[in-house]
Each structure stands twice: as C-alpha cells, then as structure tokens.
Scaffold this active site. Structure first.
Site, PDB file in Angstrom:
ATOM      1  N   ASP A 125       0.844  -1.196   0.000  1.00  0.00           N
ATOM      2  CA  ASP A 125       0.000   0.000   0.000  1.00  0.00           C
ATOM      3  C   ASP A 125       0.883   1.252   0.000  1.00  0.00           C
ATOM      4  O   ASP A 125       2.029   1.213   0.474  1.00  0.00           O
ATOM      5  CB  ASP A 125      -0.864   0.044   1.272  1.00  0.00           C
ATOM      6  CG  ASP A 125      -2.039  -0.939   1.228  1.00  0.00           C
ATOM      7  OD1 ASP A 125      -2.276  -1.560   0.187  1.00  0.00           O
ATOM      8  OD2 ASP A 125      -2.711  -1.058   2.267  1.00  0.00           O
ATOM      9  N   ARG A 175      -1.271  -0.773  -8.481  1.00  0.00           N
ATOM     10  CA  ARG A 175      -2.633  -0.365  -8.155  1.00  0.00           C
ATOM     11  C   ARG A 175      -2.673   1.154  -8.296  1.00  0.00           C
ATOM     12  O   ARG A 175      -1.834   1.855  -7.730  1.00  0.00           O
ATOM     13  CB  ARG A 175      -2.989  -0.744  -6.716  1.00  0.00           C
ATOM     14  CG  ARG A 175      -4.338  -0.159  -6.277  1.00  0.00           C
ATOM     15  CD  ARG A 175      -4.526  -0.185  -4.769  1.00  0.00           C
ATOM     16  NE  ARG A 175      -4.567  -1.527  -4.236  1.00  0.00           N
ATOM     17  CZ  ARG A 175      -4.211  -1.820  -2.979  1.00  0.00           C
ATOM     18  NH1 ARG A 175      -3.758  -0.884  -2.161  1.00  0.00           N
ATOM     19  NH2 ARG A 175      -4.269  -3.071  -2.550  1.00  0.00           N
TER      20      ARG A 175
END
Ligand SMILES: Cc1cc2nc3c(=O)[nH]c(=O)nc-3n(C[C@H](O)[C@H](O)[C@H](O)COP(=O)(O)OP(=O)(O)OC[C@H]3O[C@@H](n4cnc5c(N)ncnc54)[C@H](O)[C@@H]3O)c2cc1C
Length: 299
Positions: A125, A175
């Site tokens: 992340d 992402r």
C-alpha cells in the site's frame, strides 16, 4: 458532500469510539483471521478475488512490526490451506518503516518470500508522501529479487506520471488509486476534477505500456473511463483488475463482475481498526446520516 456531512467529517475525532466502530463495521471484516477468511470465502463465492490487510500503521516498536509479519505469514498459510483466491496488502509503517527502512525491508522480504513459496502476491500500500520514496525503493529492490510484489500510485500526487516512467522494466504491477491522505499542495493536486483527470492520464499511460493495473476506485466516472481505455487499447481481461474496498458500493461490484471484468475487494481485519475506519468514514458522502442513526439506535 453536503455542508452537514462536511461539518461532521471535521468533528469525527470527537465522536465516541464505539459509535465510530458501529458505523464503520461495514468496512472491516472483523477482529480475527477466521472472520477475514469467512469474508474472503463469501467474496470468492460471489466471483470476486480479495486482498487482505492486517490493520495497523505507524508502529514505533519493533515487536509490533514483527508480530504483524507473523500475522501475515499465518494469513498466507490459511489462503493456501483453504484454497482461497486472495493476496495480501501491507502497510510499510505497520512493518516498521518509521523505525528503520532496512528493518522494514527485511520484514516485507519475509512476507514476500512466504508468499512466493505459496505462489502468492504482495501489494505494498502507499501511505502519505513522507513514505513514497522509501516505499518505492523497497518495492523495486524486492520485486527485482522475488518478482511477486506490486506497488500503489496515487493520482493526487504530482509525481505519479514520473513514477510510472521509473517503474521496474520486469513485469511491474501497479494499483492506481486517487489517494487518501491529507497532503500539502506542494506535492499533491487538490481539485476533485484535477485528481480525476490525472487518474485518467496515469491509467492510460499504464495500460498503453502493457503494465498490469489494479484499477482501484468507486468513482463511476473513472470506471467508465477505464472501461473505455481498456477497449481503446485492446487490453486483455487478464492484464488488469478492478479493485474496491469492502463495504463500498456493492451494486457497482456486481455490475463489474457481470460485465466480465476481474474484481478484487480489499478486506481489512484486526484489532487496530480505528484510523482506517476514520479514513473510510471521511469519504462516505452520507456519513452524517449513518452516525446519527447509530447514535439514536442505542444498539
Ligand atoms: C482497493 C483499494 C485500495 C486502496 N489503497 C490505497 C492506498 O494504498 N493508498 C491510498 O492513499 N489510498 C488507497 N485507496 C483509497 C483511494 O485512494 C481513495 O481514497 C478511495 O478509493 C476513494 O476514492 P474513489 O476513487 O472511490 O472516489 P471518491 O470520489 O472518493 O468516491 C466515489 C464514490 O464512491 C462512494 N464512496 C467512496 N468511498 C466511500 C465510503 N468510504 N463509504 C461509502 N461510499 C463511498 C461514494 O458514492 C462516492 O461518491 C484504495 C482504494 C481502493 C478501492
């Protein structure tokens, strides 16, 4: 977002923790691994893949980071044992980034090594801008050695188009999201439409160069743009996936799956749910209604 919702968002830290927990429970699978596994099982049955996040961030003690590593190892073992279609998402500051970059890299390396053993994948992340350089350094280094890691880029960051140019040559996996942290204007675009426009630019750059993309958004406009870009560039279905958060817009989730797109749901679990829940509530356009209902229901 209405004025009332905006006021509530700024005063959220004053809302009692049990009310926050009640309203935010839709965003979190639960406190235990078993609860997370059940949610993943249900998602798989609905045709969605998952990515599991062990909640926690900004740890200051090495023991907590090492404990998180062991939790991730158990998560990966459980996916293998129960044949679940899920990878993991990890936060560098949970794994010690604010203690020492090398310590954090070693912790992520252990998770990547276990994931590789099971043929699985680790998404790192992206947190606030103070973490970006170190996070991308760790990603590049470990991806070169293990080949099973992915990064996250945020379209509110001014540097994102440049970061795409500097991705590893060998099978990068990104992402793309808008970004959730409150950033200074010197590093981040601020306007809603500007962040959207930069998302489309970044997505086209990624798709046009054949990079595998996790298209992480619930913004219907961006989903429509993405579908258009996928069509324009003839991107095969196995070269991208849509990604959404647990508890957000289940109808859009079904629409994407029925449209034949692959979709992955971000499934957080653990005891340290408060900071994550506050971030989610801040993005909910109907936060005031939900908080008021929870306060009045007395449950
Ligand atoms: C799978 C996934 C992983 C992510 N990982 C990261 C990361 O690593 N780093 C990072 O900075 N950010 C991450 N994010 C968060 C992301 O940056 C955005 O903050 C978030 O997705 C909201 O942006 P949006 O594109 O959905 O657009 P928005 O304009 O915020 O939302 C579009 C619409 O979606 C609905 N919606 C959005 N959020 C909620 C909510 N909480 N509750 C109810 N409805 C909602 C509303 O209808 C809203 O109008 C991730 C998001 C997803 C989906």
């Amino acid at each position: 977002m209405s004025v009332f919702n905006r006021v509530l968002v700024t005063t959220l830290p004053l809302v009692p923790k049990f009310i926050v927990g009640r309203v935010a429970s839709r965003y979190v699978a639960g406190e235990t691994l078993d609860q997370a596994l059940q949610v993943v099982r249900d998602l798989n049955a609905q045709g969605a893949m998952a990515t599991v996040d062990v909640l926690g961030e900004e740890v200051k003690e090495r023991e907590k980071a090492l404990d998180a590593v062991e939790k991730y190892v158990r998560v990966l073992q459980a996916f293998d044992q129960h044949k679940l279609d899920s990878n993991v998402s990890i936060k560098p500051t949970l794994l010690g980034l604010k203690i020492d970059e090398g310590f954090c890299r070693d912790n992520i390396e252990r998770i990547a090594a276990v994931a590789k053993q099971y043929g699985n994948f680790v998404r790192i992340d992206m947190e606030d801008h103070t973490c970006t350089d170190a996070t991308l350094r760790i990603y590049r280094e470990l991806h070169a050695r293990y080949g099973n890691l992915g990064a996250v880029l945020q379209s509110y960051m001014r540097r994102t188009l440049q970061d795409i140019s500097e991705l590893p040559r060998e099978s990068p996996n990104v992402r793309l999201c808008k970004g959730i942290y409150v950033e200074p204007r010197r590093v981040a675009w601020k306007g809603y439409d500007t962040v959207r426009a930069n998302y489309v630019l970044a997505l086209e750059k990624l798709l046009a160069t054949g990079i595998y993309v996790g298209i992480a958004t619930h913004d219907e406009y961006l989903v429509a743009q993405a579908v258009g870009l996928i069509d324009k560039h003839g991107v095969p279905r196995d070269r991208y996936e849509f990604q959404m958060l647990l508890g957000v817009d289940e109808e859009l989730r079904r629409i994407l799956i029925q449209g034949g797109h692959r979709l992955r749901i971000y499934v957080p679990y653990g005891q340290d749910w408060y900071p994550y829940s506050i971030r989610r509530l801040r993005e909910n356009p109907e936060v005031a209604r939900h908080v008021l209902r929870a306060m009045l229901s007395g449950r």
